[in-house]
Design a protein around this motif. Structure first.
Motif, mmCIF file in Angstrom:
data_model
loop_
_atom_site.group_PDB
_atom_site.id
_atom_site.type_symbol
_atom_site.label_atom_id
_atom_site.label_comp_id
_atom_site.label_asym_id
_atom_site.label_seq_id
_atom_site.Cartn_x
_atom_site.Cartn_y
_atom_site.Cartn_z
ATOM 1 N N LEU A 1 -70.649 -32.429 114.979
ATOM 2 C CA LEU A 1 -71.793 -32.969 115.712
ATOM 3 C C LEU A 1 -71.403 -34.233 116.474
ATOM 4 O O LEU A 1 -71.740 -34.403 117.650
ATOM 5 C CB LEU A 1 -72.936 -33.286 114.743
ATOM 6 C CG LEU A 1 -73.963 -32.198 114.475
ATOM 7 C CD1 LEU A 1 -74.839 -32.601 113.291
ATOM 8 C CD2 LEU A 1 -74.820 -31.921 115.702
ATOM 9 N N SER A 2 -70.669 -35.111 115.810
ATOM 10 C CA SER A 2 -70.245 -36.359 116.453
ATOM 11 C C SER A 2 -69.323 -36.090 117.633
ATOM 12 O O SER A 2 -69.351 -36.813 118.632
ATOM 13 C CB SER A 2 -69.533 -37.261 115.434
ATOM 14 O OG SER A 2 -70.397 -37.609 114.375
ATOM 15 N N ASP A 3 -68.491 -35.051 117.513
ATOM 16 C CA ASP A 3 -67.522 -34.721 118.564
ATOM 17 C C ASP A 3 -68.090 -33.798 119.632
ATOM 18 O O ASP A 3 -67.369 -33.412 120.556
ATOM 19 C CB ASP A 3 -66.288 -34.061 117.944
ATOM 20 C CG ASP A 3 -65.501 -35.015 117.052
ATOM 21 O OD1 ASP A 3 -65.671 -36.233 117.206
ATOM 22 O OD2 ASP A 3 -64.725 -34.534 116.208
ATOM 23 N N ASN A 4 -69.358 -33.396 119.484
ATOM 24 C CA ASN A 4 -70.007 -32.523 120.480
ATOM 25 C C ASN A 4 -69.234 -31.210 120.652
ATOM 26 O O ASN A 4 -69.000 -30.740 121.772
ATOM 27 C CB ASN A 4 -70.132 -33.254 121.824
ATOM 28 C CG ASN A 4 -71.080 -32.548 122.781
ATOM 29 O OD1 ASN A 4 -71.994 -31.839 122.364
ATOM 30 N ND2 ASN A 4 -70.863 -32.717 124.073
ATOM 31 N N ARG A 5 -68.871 -30.590 119.529
ATOM 32 C CA ARG A 5 -68.020 -29.402 119.575
ATOM 33 C C ARG A 5 -68.809 -28.112 119.790
ATOM 34 O O ARG A 5 -68.241 -27.113 120.237
ATOM 35 C CB ARG A 5 -67.235 -29.272 118.252
ATOM 36 C CG ARG A 5 -66.272 -30.417 117.972
ATOM 37 C CD ARG A 5 -65.016 -30.321 118.822
ATOM 38 N NE ARG A 5 -64.280 -29.102 118.586
ATOM 39 C CZ ARG A 5 -63.393 -28.928 117.590
ATOM 40 N NH1 ARG A 5 -63.169 -29.908 116.736
ATOM 41 N NH2 ARG A 5 -62.740 -27.797 117.467
ATOM 42 N N ASP A 6 -70.092 -28.109 119.435
ATOM 43 C CA ASP A 6 -70.849 -26.861 119.377
ATOM 44 C C ASP A 6 -72.166 -26.972 120.140
ATOM 45 O O ASP A 6 -72.660 -28.066 120.401
ATOM 46 C CB ASP A 6 -71.132 -26.490 117.912
ATOM 47 C CG ASP A 6 -69.882 -26.539 117.060
ATOM 48 O OD1 ASP A 6 -69.052 -25.623 117.184
ATOM 49 O OD2 ASP A 6 -69.738 -27.511 116.287
ATOM 50 N N ASP A 7 -72.726 -25.804 120.482
ATOM 51 C CA ASP A 7 -74.054 -25.803 121.099
ATOM 52 C C ASP A 7 -75.120 -26.174 120.075
ATOM 53 O O ASP A 7 -76.004 -26.990 120.350
ATOM 54 C CB ASP A 7 -74.371 -24.410 121.666
ATOM 55 C CG ASP A 7 -73.468 -24.028 122.818
ATOM 56 O OD1 ASP A 7 -73.155 -24.908 123.636
ATOM 57 O OD2 ASP A 7 -73.069 -22.851 122.907
ATOM 58 N N LEU A 8 -75.029 -25.556 118.909
ATOM 59 C CA LEU A 8 -76.034 -25.748 117.865
ATOM 60 C C LEU A 8 -75.366 -25.713 116.498
ATOM 61 O O LEU A 8 -74.279 -25.142 116.330
ATOM 62 C CB LEU A 8 -77.099 -24.649 117.937
ATOM 63 C CG LEU A 8 -77.969 -24.608 119.206
ATOM 64 C CD1 LEU A 8 -78.717 -23.280 119.283
ATOM 65 C CD2 LEU A 8 -78.946 -25.782 119.244
ATOM 66 N N ILE A 9 -76.052 -26.288 115.527
ATOM 67 C CA ILE A 9 -75.584 -26.338 114.140
ATOM 68 C C ILE A 9 -76.674 -25.772 113.244
ATOM 69 O O ILE A 9 -77.862 -26.011 113.480
ATOM 70 C CB ILE A 9 -75.293 -27.791 113.703
ATOM 71 C CG1 ILE A 9 -74.255 -28.460 114.620
ATOM 72 C CG2 ILE A 9 -74.883 -27.862 112.245
ATOM 73 C CD1 ILE A 9 -72.848 -28.021 114.417
ATOM 74 N N ILE A 10 -76.274 -25.018 112.225
ATOM 75 C CA ILE A 10 -77.202 -24.656 111.154
ATOM 76 C C ILE A 10 -76.746 -25.381 109.897
ATOM 77 O O ILE A 10 -75.617 -25.183 109.433
ATOM 78 C CB ILE A 10 -77.262 -23.141 110.917
ATOM 79 C CG1 ILE A 10 -77.875 -22.428 112.130
ATOM 80 C CG2 ILE A 10 -78.085 -22.825 109.660
ATOM 81 C CD1 ILE A 10 -77.926 -20.916 112.002
ATOM 82 N N MET A 11 -77.616 -26.232 109.376
ATOM 83 C CA MET A 11 -77.262 -26.998 108.188
ATOM 84 C C MET A 11 -78.526 -27.355 107.413
ATOM 85 O O MET A 11 -79.647 -27.221 107.913
ATOM 86 C CB MET A 11 -76.505 -28.280 108.574
ATOM 87 C CG MET A 11 -77.350 -29.292 109.337
ATOM 88 S SD MET A 11 -76.413 -30.763 109.887
ATOM 89 C CE MET A 11 -75.783 -31.376 108.333
ATOM 90 N N SER A 12 -78.323 -27.807 106.192
ATOM 91 C CA SER A 12 -79.403 -28.328 105.367
ATOM 92 C C SER A 12 -79.199 -29.835 105.239
ATOM 93 O O SER A 12 -78.126 -30.345 105.546
ATOM 94 C CB SER A 12 -79.379 -27.653 103.995
ATOM 95 O OG SER A 12 -80.516 -27.954 103.241
ATOM 96 N N MET A 13 -80.216 -30.574 104.839
ATOM 97 C CA MET A 13 -80.100 -32.010 104.611
ATOM 98 C C MET A 13 -79.556 -32.708 105.865
ATOM 99 O O MET A 13 -78.450 -33.230 105.881
ATOM 100 C CB MET A 13 -79.226 -32.285 103.396
ATOM 101 C CG MET A 13 -79.755 -31.666 102.112
ATOM 102 S SD MET A 13 -78.675 -31.937 100.705
ATOM 103 C CE MET A 13 -78.798 -33.717 100.539
#
Length: 326
Positions: A142-154
């Motif tokens: 997320l910090s490196d802007n590697r992906d379009d979207l993330i699926i995560m908890s917490m």
């Protein structure tokens, strides 16, 4: 802007990004079907344009300089904008095309492909690049802007993120069928204390959720064994090494076959929410926007899909109501 930067080519940036990702000139050359001298030449030309070194070797390992890290962020933004432009052109032609770059916490890897498959039935020309990582690695991405979207908890609260909770993540305790606790009709969390507990590695979202829960409940297990994946947890439990707390989404085959048994603990399941996440400042591609819209509008379809991965052994509490976005 420096006029010299106009001499940078997209091909040079492609080679540069490959070296950054692989931390190796030779592996980048192999991946791109180039010779190592050709890769070295592209990097040397980039360094001449920028006027600073991009990489340095320390103890035979390749590290990015500050200039390389800045160029990496800029190049990802450039390629991201070009990809978004390509998608917009496709959208103008009446069909959604392009690639969704999706990163998921490792516990979400069991249902994420099925979630994308449901989306792809509506948009068959969209492809997927799926990365599986633990929570700490996902936060770095997320910090490196590697992906379009993330699926995560917490979801971290201090990173300027937009997130949409869309599915309960039930965490349960499992044991092998011959474990003494499997003979009990009802258990309390404290009944786990005398037994070894298999826990995930540092950086795991499930581990963090469980540690916070144990602290709240004043639970102290006699022994913990650390393993590096959900698969290792399941095999360790099956081998009789101990009990594990895991997301039910990782256990459909084991619970249905009887290889593992969900323990009837009154304080469980522990519920957290799966969320779709992006940085607030990030520009969303048409594909990413369509995927978020699919998740927002197809809650019932997603819940039905998830039931295949989270069939409880006894009635579960009602799904909590979540706001649509934060």
């Amino acid at each position: 802007m420096r006029k010299s930067l106009m001499r940078i080519t997209l091909r040079q940036l492609q080679v540069f990004n490959e070296v950054c990702d692989l931390r190796s000139y030779s592996r980048a050359a192999q991946e791109m079907s180039l010779t190592q001298p050709a890769v070295s030449l592209q990097i040397r030309q980039l360094e001449e344009v920028i006027g600073q070194p991009l990489f340095e070797y320390v103890n035979k390992r390749l590290y990015l300089t500050d200039a390389a890290q800045a160029l990496q962020r800029a190049s990802r933004d450039i390629f991201g904008r070009l990809e978004s432009f390509d998608m917009q052109l496709s959208d103008m032609q009446g069909s959604l095309q392009g690639q969704l770059k999706l990163a998921v916490e490792s516990s979400a890897k069991y249902f994420a492909p099925h979630l994308f498959a449901a989306f792809r039935r509506e948009h068959p020309e969209v492809s997927l690049s799926l990365t599986v990582a633990n929570r700490a690695q996902v936060i770095r991405r997320l910090s490196d802007n590697r992906d379009d979207l993330i699926i995560m908890s917490m979801v971290p609260q201090d990173m300027g993120l937009d997130f949409l909770p869309f599915l309960n993540n039930p965490i349960v305790a499992v044991a092998p069928p011959d474990h003494p606790l499997c003979q009990q009709p009802s258990l309390r969390l404290r009944d786990l204390e005398p037994y070894p507990l298999l826990i995930r590695e540092q950086g795991s979202g499930t581990r963090q959720a469980c540690e916070e829960f144990f602290k709240e409940k004043h639970l102290h297990c006699a022994q913990t064994l650390e393993v590096a994946s959900s698969e290792a947890q399941k095999e360790g439990v099956n081998a009789g090494l101990g009990i594990a707390l895991m997301t039910r989404h990782a256990l459909p085959l084991e619970l249905q076959s009887g290889r593992l048994v969900e323990l009837p603990i009154e304080e469980l399941p522990l519920y957290r929410s799966w969320c779709i996440v992006k940085a607030k400042a990030k520009r969303q591609s048409p594909v990413a926007m369509a995927f978020v819209d699919f998740i927002r509008t197809q809650r019932q379809q997603i819940s039905t899909l998830a039931e295949r991965f989270a069939s409880p052994a006894w009635p579960a509490p009602a799904t909590r109501q979540h706001p649509d976005s934060h």
